[in-house]
Enzyme design. Structure first.
Site, short mmCIF file in Angstrom:
data_model
loop_
_atom_site.label_atom_id
_atom_site.label_comp_id
_atom_site.label_asym_id
_atom_site.label_seq_id
_atom_site.Cartn_x
_atom_site.Cartn_y
_atom_site.Cartn_z
N HIS A 174 0.55 -1.51 0.14
CA HIS A 174 0.01 0.04 -0.18
C HIS A 174 1.11 1.34 -0.04
O HIS A 174 0.48 2.02 -0.26
CB HIS A 174 -0.95 0.17 1.28
CG HIS A 174 -1.88 1.19 1.62
ND1 HIS A 174 -2.76 1.79 0.70
CD2 HIS A 174 -1.15 1.98 1.94
CE1 HIS A 174 -3.56 2.96 1.40
NE2 HIS A 174 -2.40 2.94 2.33
N GLU A 175 2.14 1.35 0.69
CA GLU A 175 2.39 2.67 1.03
C GLU A 175 3.87 2.73 -0.68
O GLU A 175 3.50 4.01 -0.70
CB GLU A 175 3.35 2.46 2.20
CG GLU A 175 3.19 2.07 3.39
CD GLU A 175 1.80 3.34 3.07
OE1 GLU A 175 2.07 4.75 3.41
OE2 GLU A 175 0.58 2.90 4.33
N HIS B 108 1.61 4.20 -2.81
CA HIS B 108 1.43 5.90 -2.92
C HIS B 108 2.97 6.35 -3.87
O HIS B 108 2.40 6.83 -4.40
CB HIS B 108 1.64 6.19 -1.39
CG HIS B 108 0.26 6.56 -0.88
ND1 HIS B 108 -0.89 6.68 -0.93
CD2 HIS B 108 0.07 5.52 0.33
CE1 HIS B 108 -2.02 6.92 -0.13
NE2 HIS B 108 -0.81 5.49 1.27
N GLU C 281 -5.88 6.95 -0.39
CA GLU C 281 -5.84 5.25 0.13
C GLU C 281 -6.29 5.16 -0.18
O GLU C 281 -6.44 3.70 -0.76
CB GLU C 281 -6.75 5.99 1.66
CG GLU C 281 -5.30 7.04 2.28
CD GLU C 281 -4.67 6.32 2.82
OE1 GLU C 281 -4.07 5.14 2.96
OE2 GLU C 281 -3.62 7.36 2.62
#
Length: 265
Positions: free
Chosen positions: A124-125, A128, A187
């Site tokens: 997920h990070e 980004h 997100e």
């Protein structure tokens, strides 16, 4: 008010546009080199201010997951020299910055119970980063400031009554109407990018759902979603479940190619 909103619209029209990995139009004021420099500087500052975990087994575990994910990134990012640091911090958090920087707090490993769940967090990070959300966020903040300053000038030049109240309302409108929805969009987008990334690396994508089930137990009381930068855990889980079929197909393909990470805590 129409003139104020027109000023904001004009400011927005002056910036460059890009397309995210999911096909969403983005604003981007900065070059990749500038963002990498910002990310590297921020990471160095964090390393100087926060305690770094020195446990070899913990660092090896986190790096094992990071290496598996990085290998599946687009060439532009996979070819970077990534730096992975474990910080001694009880908060359930992790982050990635432009320039190939990943930080993992020890607290997240109390919530992410296995390699698949931690891969969901780290994927997920990294999502980004490859979606260039940092560029979009900084650009958006700059545009909001330009628009609000233009609005202030218009109000003052026309001697409009109650201008302070109008500006306060406009500021709140920008926060709840633009900044926070943008954050929630980032997100949600990073969730899907990260889900596909972890699946391509051979991790079990259902670990993402298990992770958010664990995260939702951390706090029973949350502020309303429209006032939050993050979607509610329940909504994140629904979105991940809706994308699970395609993610499981990616994971099956990865396993058929011999990609089966075995990162041990």
């Amino acid at each position: 008010m129409k003139k104020i909103m027109l000023a904001i619209a004009v400011a927005a029209s002056l910036v460059g546009c890009k397309t995210s990995p999911t096909g969403r139009t983005q604003i981007a004021l900065y070059s990749a080199k500038q963002m990498d420099q910002m990310g590297a500087a921020s990471f160095e500052q964090l390393k100087s201010e926060q305690k770094i975990n020195g446990d070899k087994r913990t660092n090896s575990y986190v790096k094992c997951i990071a290496d598996a994910l990085i290998a599946q990134l687009p060439t532009k990012y996979a070819s970077q020299q990534w730096e992975v640091v474990v910080f001694e911090d009880d908060s359930a958090n992790a982050f990635a910055l432009p320039g190939g920087k990943i930080g993992v707090h020890t607290g997240i490993m109390k919530v992410a119970e296995n390699q698949h769940q931690l891969a969901a967090v780290m994927g997920h990070e990294v999502g980004h980063v490859i979606a260039e959300h940092a560029n979009e966020r900084v650009s958006q903040n700059n545009l909001l400031q330009i628009g609000l300053q233009a609005g202030q000038s218009i109000l003052e030049s026309n001697d409009i009554a109650h201008k302070n109240a109008i500006m306060q309302g406009l500021g709140l409108g920008a926060q709840f109407g633009i900044a926070l929805p943008f954050s929630r969009t980032h997100e949600s987008e990073a969730d899907i990018i990260g889900l596909d990334l972890m699946a391509k690396a051979g991790f079990d994508p259902t670990g993402s759902v298990a992770l958010w089930q664990n995260m939702s137990k951390l706090s029973e009381q949350r502020q309303p979603e429209f006032m939050s930068t993050h979607p509610a855990p329940g909504n994140r889980i629904k979105q991940l479940q809706a994308s699970m079929t395609s993610a499981e197909q990616l994971a099956a393909k990865a396993r058929s190619q011999g990609l089966m990470p075995n990162c041990q805590r």
